[in-house]
Design a protein around this motif. Sequence first.
Motif, PDB file in Angstrom:
ATOM      1  N   GLU A   5       0.800  -1.205   0.000  1.00  0.00           N
ATOM      2  CA  GLU A   5       0.000   0.000   0.000  1.00  0.00           C
ATOM      3  C   GLU A   5       0.844   1.271   0.000  1.00  0.00           C
ATOM      4  O   GLU A   5       0.317   2.363  -0.068  1.00  0.00           O
ATOM      5  N   GLU A   6       2.155   1.124   0.082  1.00  0.00           N
ATOM      6  CA  GLU A   6       3.031   2.276   0.157  1.00  0.00           C
ATOM      7  C   GLU A   6       3.219   2.922  -1.220  1.00  0.00           C
ATOM      8  O   GLU A   6       3.296   2.249  -2.244  1.00  0.00           O
ATOM      9  N   ILE A   7       3.304   4.259  -1.210  1.00  0.00           N
ATOM     10  CA  ILE A   7       3.552   5.037  -2.422  1.00  0.00           C
ATOM     11  C   ILE A   7       4.666   6.025  -2.114  1.00  0.00           C
ATOM     12  O   ILE A   7       4.685   6.643  -1.052  1.00  0.00           O
ATOM     13  N   ILE A   8       5.603   6.182  -3.031  1.00  0.00           N
ATOM     14  CA  ILE A   8       6.686   7.130  -2.829  1.00  0.00           C
ATOM     15  C   ILE A   8       7.066   7.782  -4.153  1.00  0.00           C
ATOM     16  O   ILE A   8       6.934   7.184  -5.217  1.00  0.00           O
ATOM     17  N   ASP A   9       7.507   9.013  -4.067  1.00  0.00           N
ATOM     18  CA  ASP A   9       8.054   9.749  -5.203  1.00  0.00           C
ATOM     19  C   ASP A   9       9.571   9.660  -5.146  1.00  0.00           C
ATOM     20  O   ASP A   9      10.155   9.654  -4.056  1.00  0.00           O
ATOM     21  N   LEU A  10      10.220   9.578  -6.295  1.00  0.00           N
ATOM     22  CA  LEU A  10      11.677   9.628  -6.374  1.00  0.00           C
ATOM     23  C   LEU A  10      12.076  10.869  -7.156  1.00  0.00           C
ATOM     24  O   LEU A  10      11.611  11.079  -8.271  1.00  0.00           O
ATOM     25  N   ASN A  11      12.931  11.705  -6.554  1.00  0.00           N
ATOM     26  CA  ASN A  11      13.373  12.918  -7.239  1.00  0.00           C
ATOM     27  C   ASN A  11      14.889  12.944  -7.386  1.00  0.00           C
ATOM     28  O   ASN A  11      15.612  12.299  -6.631  1.00  0.00           O
ATOM     29  N   GLU A 218       7.581  11.930   1.798  1.00  0.00           N
ATOM     30  CA  GLU A 218       6.704  11.722   0.650  1.00  0.00           C
ATOM     31  C   GLU A 218       7.516  11.577  -0.633  1.00  0.00           C
ATOM     32  O   GLU A 218       6.996  11.128  -1.645  1.00  0.00           O
ATOM     33  N   SER A 219       8.787  11.986  -0.568  1.00  0.00           N
ATOM     34  CA  SER A 219       9.684  11.890  -1.713  1.00  0.00           C
ATOM     35  C   SER A 219      11.077  11.518  -1.228  1.00  0.00           C
ATOM     36  O   SER A 219      11.484  11.901  -0.130  1.00  0.00           O
ATOM     37  N   ILE A 220      11.800  10.760  -2.055  1.00  0.00           N
ATOM     38  CA  ILE A 220      13.169  10.368  -1.752  1.00  0.00           C
ATOM     39  C   ILE A 220      14.087  10.980  -2.803  1.00  0.00           C
ATOM     40  O   ILE A 220      13.852  10.824  -4.005  1.00  0.00           O
ATOM     41  N   CYS A 221      15.155  11.650  -2.353  1.00  0.00           N
ATOM     42  CA  CYS A 221      16.099  12.267  -3.276  1.00  0.00           C
ATOM     43  C   CYS A 221      17.226  11.309  -3.630  1.00  0.00           C
ATOM     44  O   CYS A 221      17.857  10.717  -2.742  1.00  0.00           O
ATOM     45  N   LEU A 222      17.467  11.173  -4.932  1.00  0.00           N
ATOM     46  CA  LEU A 222      18.598  10.414  -5.458  1.00  0.00           C
ATOM     47  C   LEU A 222      19.494  11.414  -6.184  1.00  0.00           C
ATOM     48  O   LEU A 222      19.143  11.893  -7.254  1.00  0.00           O
ATOM     49  N   HIS A 223      20.627  11.761  -5.605  1.00  0.00           N
ATOM     50  CA  HIS A 223      21.475  12.785  -6.206  1.00  0.00           C
ATOM     51  C   HIS A 223      22.046  12.333  -7.549  1.00  0.00           C
ATOM     52  O   HIS A 223      22.721  11.306  -7.624  1.00  0.00           O
ATOM     53  N   GLY A 224      21.778  13.102  -8.583  1.00  0.00           N
ATOM     54  CA  GLY A 224      22.229  12.732  -9.907  1.00  0.00           C
ATOM     55  C   GLY A 224      23.709  12.933 -10.142  1.00  0.00           C
ATOM     56  O   GLY A 224      24.281  12.370 -11.077  1.00  0.00           O
ATOM     57  N   ASP A 225      24.383  13.744  -9.285  1.00  0.00           N
ATOM     58  CA  ASP A 225      25.803  14.018  -9.480  1.00  0.00           C
ATOM     59  C   ASP A 225      26.701  13.160  -8.602  1.00  0.00           C
ATOM     60  O   ASP A 225      27.918  13.294  -8.633  1.00  0.00           O
ATOM     61  N   THR A 226      26.115  12.254  -7.815  1.00  0.00           N
ATOM     62  CA  THR A 226      26.899  11.358  -6.972  1.00  0.00           C
ATOM     63  C   THR A 226      27.550  10.286  -7.840  1.00  0.00           C
ATOM     64  O   THR A 226      26.906   9.730  -8.729  1.00  0.00           O
ATOM     65  N   PRO A 227      28.825   9.950  -7.597  1.00  0.00           N
ATOM     66  CA  PRO A 227      29.434   8.838  -8.351  1.00  0.00           C
ATOM     67  C   PRO A 227      28.593   7.568  -8.204  1.00  0.00           C
ATOM     68  O   PRO A 227      28.203   7.205  -7.102  1.00  0.00           O
ATOM     69  N   GLY A 228      28.288   6.922  -9.340  1.00  0.00           N
ATOM     70  CA  GLY A 228      27.449   5.724  -9.291  1.00  0.00           C
ATOM     71  C   GLY A 228      25.973   6.012  -9.147  1.00  0.00           C
ATOM     72  O   GLY A 228      25.191   5.119  -8.809  1.00  0.00           O
ATOM     73  N   ALA A 229      25.552   7.251  -9.440  1.00  0.00           N
ATOM     74  CA  ALA A 229      24.163   7.660  -9.207  1.00  0.00           C
ATOM     75  C   ALA A 229      23.155   6.775  -9.933  1.00  0.00           C
ATOM     76  O   ALA A 229      22.124   6.405  -9.366  1.00  0.00           O
ATOM     77  N   VAL A 230      23.425   6.455 -11.187  1.00  0.00           N
ATOM     78  CA  VAL A 230      22.475   5.646 -11.951  1.00  0.00           C
ATOM     79  C   VAL A 230      22.370   4.248 -11.368  1.00  0.00           C
ATOM     80  O   VAL A 230      21.261   3.696 -11.234  1.00  0.00           O
ATOM     81  N   GLU A 231      23.493   3.654 -10.980  1.00  0.00           N
ATOM     82  CA  GLU A 231      23.465   2.329 -10.363  1.00  0.00           C
ATOM     83  C   GLU A 231      22.698   2.375  -9.040  1.00  0.00           C
ATOM     84  O   GLU A 231      21.924   1.455  -8.730  1.00  0.00           O
ATOM     85  N   HIS A 232      22.902   3.436  -8.257  1.00  0.00           N
ATOM     86  CA  HIS A 232      22.152   3.586  -7.012  1.00  0.00           C
ATOM     87  C   HIS A 232      20.653   3.652  -7.295  1.00  0.00           C
ATOM     88  O   HIS A 232      19.843   2.990  -6.624  1.00  0.00           O
ATOM     89  N   SER A 246       4.822   1.380  -4.639  1.00  0.00           N
ATOM     90  CA  SER A 246       4.493   2.043  -5.896  1.00  0.00           C
ATOM     91  C   SER A 246       5.230   3.376  -5.988  1.00  0.00           C
ATOM     92  O   SER A 246       5.215   4.168  -5.041  1.00  0.00           O
ATOM     93  N   VAL A 247       5.876   3.619  -7.116  1.00  0.00           N
ATOM     94  CA  VAL A 247       6.632   4.851  -7.328  1.00  0.00           C
ATOM     95  C   VAL A 247       5.821   5.788  -8.208  1.00  0.00           C
ATOM     96  O   VAL A 247       5.525   5.472  -9.366  1.00  0.00           O
ATOM     97  N   ARG A 248       5.449   6.949  -7.676  1.00  0.00           N
ATOM     98  CA  ARG A 248       4.634   7.925  -8.389  1.00  0.00           C
ATOM     99  C   ARG A 248       5.136   9.327  -8.127  1.00  0.00           C
ATOM    100  O   ARG A 248       5.656   9.614  -7.052  1.00  0.00           O
TER     101      ARG A 248
END
Length: 262
Positions: A5-11, A218-232, A246-248
């Motif tokens: 039932e969990e929903i989260i945004d990824l930014n 309500e949202s989780i930040c994934l830093h795009g400039d961190t080394p390995g960001a895409v793999e993370h 669910s990711v929305r």
Amino acid sequence: MNASEEIIDLNADLGEGVGDDASMLELVTSANVACGFHAGTPTLLLETCRAAADAGVRVGAQVSYPDLAGFGRRFIDVAPADLVADIVYQIGALEGIARAVGTTVSYVKPHGALYNSIVTHEGQAAAVVEAVGLVGGDLPLMGLPGSAALRLARDAGMPTITEAFADRAYRADGSLVPRNEAGAVLSDSEEIAGRVVRMVSDGRVVAIDGSEVVVDAESICLHGDTPGAVEHARAVRRALDEAGVSVRGVRRGGRSGGRSDS
């Protein structure tokens, strides 16, 4: 609540001229697009907003201090009136760019030192809230739970989005460990993914001193400039999918909704 039932945004922070924006846009649901004050050029911001629109990813204005040389990571004691004007200018510029490619600014997220300053700096927090209010007042302000900025925004009747960080270490008081301290940025994809699942499912994260911190995100930040960001980011999406989360993306009104990629 069950994990299903969990929903989260990824930014993620995009449009900065660093990292792999194209790959990140395949994984996140909200893009914090630089507004030119800490990074980004008009051409790059137009391209980033167009790519986000094509990917169905919501655009947020990532406002900052006027600090290109320091990538917006240096505190600047800006006069309140100037900070209000700086932020109104940045939101307005990105809104024009976004509309030109068929999308719109859906929220505001301060960047770097400004983000950290308005956790406790009442004067600058008030200036940020005033600026967002001047551009309509219906744009949600994204920030750290318990921050002065989110408190003032709510007091003003503005929507807010609480945020947690996938790849940043926490102090026992819920604040982020400064980047210049050892262990501030995490580098193991599986560890990061496991932390995110626990943040979403249990509302907790282990601080750098071993204590547990309550996280309301309500949202989780994934830093795009961190080394390995895409793999993370890929590890996080995979772990959330396996946990039934669910990711929305965030809506303009501040709640998760819209496209789901789970």
